[in-house]
Write a protein that holds these residues in place. Structure first.
Motif, mmCIF file in Angstrom:
data_model
loop_
_atom_site.group_PDB
_atom_site.id
_atom_site.type_symbol
_atom_site.label_atom_id
_atom_site.label_comp_id
_atom_site.label_asym_id
_atom_site.label_seq_id
_atom_site.Cartn_x
_atom_site.Cartn_y
_atom_site.Cartn_z
ATOM 1 N N HIS A 131 -9.836 -4.865 10.374
ATOM 2 C CA HIS A 131 -10.547 -4.070 9.380
ATOM 3 C C HIS A 131 -9.635 -2.961 8.866
ATOM 4 O O HIS A 131 -8.537 -2.735 9.393
ATOM 5 C CB HIS A 131 -11.831 -3.473 9.978
ATOM 6 N N GLY A 132 -10.095 -2.245 7.848
ATOM 7 C CA GLY A 132 -9.296 -1.194 7.253
ATOM 8 C C GLY A 132 -9.922 0.175 7.390
ATOM 9 O O GLY A 132 -11.150 0.322 7.526
ATOM 10 N N LEU A 133 -9.075 1.218 7.339
ATOM 11 C CA LEU A 133 -9.520 2.605 7.393
ATOM 12 C C LEU A 133 -8.374 3.468 6.867
ATOM 13 O O LEU A 133 -7.217 3.256 7.243
ATOM 14 C CB LEU A 133 -9.856 3.017 8.829
ATOM 15 N N LEU A 134 -8.672 4.418 6.012
ATOM 16 C CA LEU A 134 -7.664 5.389 5.589
ATOM 17 C C LEU A 134 -7.659 6.533 6.582
ATOM 18 O O LEU A 134 -8.667 7.241 6.741
ATOM 19 C CB LEU A 134 -7.958 5.896 4.179
ATOM 20 N N GLU A 135 -6.534 6.735 7.268
ATOM 21 C CA GLU A 135 -6.439 7.805 8.254
ATOM 22 C C GLU A 135 -6.496 9.164 7.553
ATOM 23 O O GLU A 135 -6.212 9.289 6.361
ATOM 24 C CB GLU A 135 -5.150 7.661 9.063
ATOM 25 N N ASP A 136 -6.833 10.202 8.315
ATOM 26 C CA ASP A 136 -6.948 11.539 7.739
ATOM 27 C C ASP A 136 -5.647 11.969 7.064
ATOM 28 O O ASP A 136 -5.674 12.586 5.993
ATOM 29 C CB ASP A 136 -7.336 12.554 8.819
ATOM 30 N N GLU A 137 -4.506 11.638 7.681
ATOM 31 C CA GLU A 137 -3.241 12.067 7.079
ATOM 32 C C GLU A 137 -2.981 11.338 5.761
ATOM 33 O O GLU A 137 -2.359 11.890 4.847
ATOM 34 C CB GLU A 137 -2.075 11.882 8.040
ATOM 35 N N THR A 138 -3.482 10.117 5.635
ATOM 36 C CA THR A 138 -3.362 9.399 4.372
ATOM 37 C C THR A 138 -4.206 10.049 3.294
ATOM 38 O O THR A 138 -3.756 10.239 2.148
ATOM 39 C CB THR A 138 -3.767 7.928 4.554
ATOM 40 N N LEU A 139 -5.436 10.414 3.623
ATOM 41 C CA LEU A 139 -6.297 11.078 2.650
ATOM 42 C C LEU A 139 -5.739 12.448 2.257
ATOM 43 O O LEU A 139 -5.811 12.844 1.084
ATOM 44 C CB LEU A 139 -7.705 11.219 3.216
ATOM 45 N N THR A 140 -5.170 13.171 3.208
ATOM 46 C CA THR A 140 -4.559 14.467 2.895
ATOM 47 C C THR A 140 -3.378 14.279 1.957
ATOM 48 O O THR A 140 -3.198 15.033 0.985
ATOM 49 C CB THR A 140 -4.113 15.166 4.186
ATOM 50 N N TRP A 141 -2.550 13.264 2.241
ATOM 51 C CA TRP A 141 -1.415 12.973 1.362
ATOM 52 C C TRP A 141 -1.889 12.582 -0.034
ATOM 53 O O TRP A 141 -1.369 13.067 -1.043
ATOM 54 C CB TRP A 141 -0.576 11.849 1.981
ATOM 55 N N LEU A 142 -2.899 11.710 -0.118
ATOM 56 C CA LEU A 142 -3.416 11.277 -1.414
ATOM 57 C C LEU A 142 -3.978 12.457 -2.187
ATOM 58 O O LEU A 142 -3.759 12.584 -3.406
ATOM 59 C CB LEU A 142 -4.480 10.204 -1.212
ATOM 60 N N ASP A 143 -4.695 13.339 -1.515
ATOM 61 C CA ASP A 143 -5.231 14.529 -2.166
ATOM 62 C C ASP A 143 -4.093 15.362 -2.756
ATOM 63 O O ASP A 143 -4.204 15.892 -3.875
ATOM 64 C CB ASP A 143 -6.031 15.346 -1.155
ATOM 65 N N GLY A 144 -2.976 15.447 -2.035
ATOM 66 C CA GLY A 144 -1.825 16.197 -2.532
ATOM 67 C C GLY A 144 -1.197 15.555 -3.750
ATOM 68 O O GLY A 144 -0.798 16.244 -4.696
ATOM 69 N N VAL A 145 -1.091 14.222 -3.743
ATOM 70 C CA VAL A 145 -0.540 13.518 -4.903
ATOM 71 C C VAL A 145 -1.406 13.748 -6.130
ATOM 72 O O VAL A 145 -0.913 14.041 -7.229
ATOM 73 C CB VAL A 145 -0.409 12.003 -4.605
ATOM 74 N N LEU A 146 -2.724 13.631 -5.958
ATOM 75 C CA LEU A 146 -3.639 13.815 -7.077
ATOM 76 C C LEU A 146 -3.616 15.257 -7.580
ATOM 77 O O LEU A 146 -3.641 15.514 -8.787
ATOM 78 C CB LEU A 146 -5.053 13.419 -6.655
ATOM 79 N N THR A 147 -3.554 16.205 -6.666
ATOM 80 C CA THR A 147 -3.521 17.614 -7.058
ATOM 81 C C THR A 147 -2.256 17.940 -7.833
ATOM 82 O O THR A 147 -2.279 18.728 -8.794
ATOM 83 C CB THR A 147 -3.630 18.509 -5.814
ATOM 84 N N ALA A 148 -1.139 17.331 -7.450
ATOM 85 C CA ALA A 148 0.145 17.603 -8.095
ATOM 86 C C ALA A 148 0.327 16.866 -9.420
ATOM 87 O O ALA A 148 1.274 17.146 -10.152
ATOM 88 C CB ALA A 148 1.286 17.229 -7.148
ATOM 89 N N THR A 149 -0.572 15.944 -9.723
ATOM 90 C CA THR A 149 -0.470 15.157 -10.948
ATOM 91 C C THR A 149 -1.299 15.809 -12.050
ATOM 92 O O THR A 149 -2.475 16.103 -11.838
ATOM 93 C CB THR A 149 -0.969 13.722 -10.710
ATOM 94 N N PRO A 150 -0.713 16.052 -13.228
ATOM 95 C CA PRO A 150 -1.484 16.668 -14.321
ATOM 96 C C PRO A 150 -2.745 15.876 -14.637
ATOM 97 O O PRO A 150 -2.766 14.643 -14.553
ATOM 98 C CB PRO A 150 -0.506 16.647 -15.497
#
Length: 265
Positions: A131-150
């Motif tokens: 099965h799949g799961l996004l780990e907390d560190e993955t979600l934190t990283w993704l949040d950072g990518v989205l925040t840094a993108t205009p």
């Protein structure tokens, strides 16, 4: 116009069948008269996660287009990292790397920034599980990518496991869980344009968190849908159907269109 090819579930083993099907898809992409913005391969790069399989995959997945990959449930994070460069050759200039991994078994996350778009590839694999799961560190990283993108730049978020049921029981039992955390993150970032996934071995389109969820068909095989004729020899998979892929097209107006294409072997 931005065109991104989306390939999934090549399941490279040490046999000729998977190699021939993968080779056919990559040859088709190589012979296109158009330069693609990226080729995404959303998991199950290998069938058993062995170094020998990754060595074959490394050769088969070479392209003149930038190729970016993420693991699936059949992959091994450490072997993936050792064999497949992160970022891949040809994609280095636009890659937004994750932090230095805390161990070889940490999630393999990377994002590609192109001219007018970003694709974030998230590792939804769970070591030792299907099965799949996004780990907390993955979600934190993704949040950072989205925040840094205009906010005017569309972001596509890709992973292996779909976060919703697709009415395919064999796959739905091992889909991505904990999806409410991803939905909450998406709510904070309106420029998250769509989600891309593999795993299901079928071309599918649905929605998740108010966005399109676009599933790439399988290169190795196709899922047998519950309402299709059963086959006692293989109740889950069609092995005789041709490999296929998706093309995601971002227009100048930011609208996303997806085309699916089969490839003869």
């Amino acid at each position: 116009m931005i065109v991104i090819a989306h390939v999934s579930d090549v399941h490279i083993d040490e046999g000729e069948r998977s190699a021939a099907r993968t080779r056919a898809v990559l040859r088709y992409l190589e012979e296109l008269p158009y330069d693609l913005a990226a080729v995404l391969v959303t998991g199950d790069i290998t069938d058993n996660g062995t170094p020998a399989e990754y060595a074959i995959a490394r050769e088969l997945l070479r392209s003149r287009h930038p190729v970016v990959l993420c693991p699936g449930n059949h992959d091994d994070r450490a072997a993936f990292r050792a064999a497949l460069p992160v970022p891949a050759p040809g994609a280095e200039a636009g890659v937004i790397p994750a932090a230095t991994p805390r161990s070889p078994y940490a999630p393999v996350n990377q994002a590609v920034r192109g001219d007018g778009f970003v694709v974030a590839l998230c590792d939804s694999s769970v070591p030792g599980e299907h099965h799949g799961l996004l780990e907390d560190e993955t979600l934190t990283w993704l949040d950072g990518v989205l925040t840094a993108t205009p906010r005017e730049t569309p972001v596509l978020v890709a992973f292996h496991h779909p976060p919703v049921p697709l009415h395919t029981p064999y796959v739905d039992e091992i889909r991505q869980f904990g999806e409410e955390r991803l939905a909450a993150l998406a709510d904070r970032h309106p420029h998250l344009t769509a989600f891309l996934a593999g795993h299901a071995h079928t071309a599918a389109a649905t929605t998740f968190a108010g966005r399109p969820l676009l599933v790439a068909p399988g290169v190795h095989s196709a899922i047998r849908l519950p309402w299709e004729h059963p086959d006692p020899a293989d109740p889950h998979l069609h092995l005789g159907l041709p490999p296929a892929l998706a093309f995601h097209v971002l227009g100048e107006d930011g609208r996303l269109t997806t085309h699916y294409r089969t490839v003869p072997v």
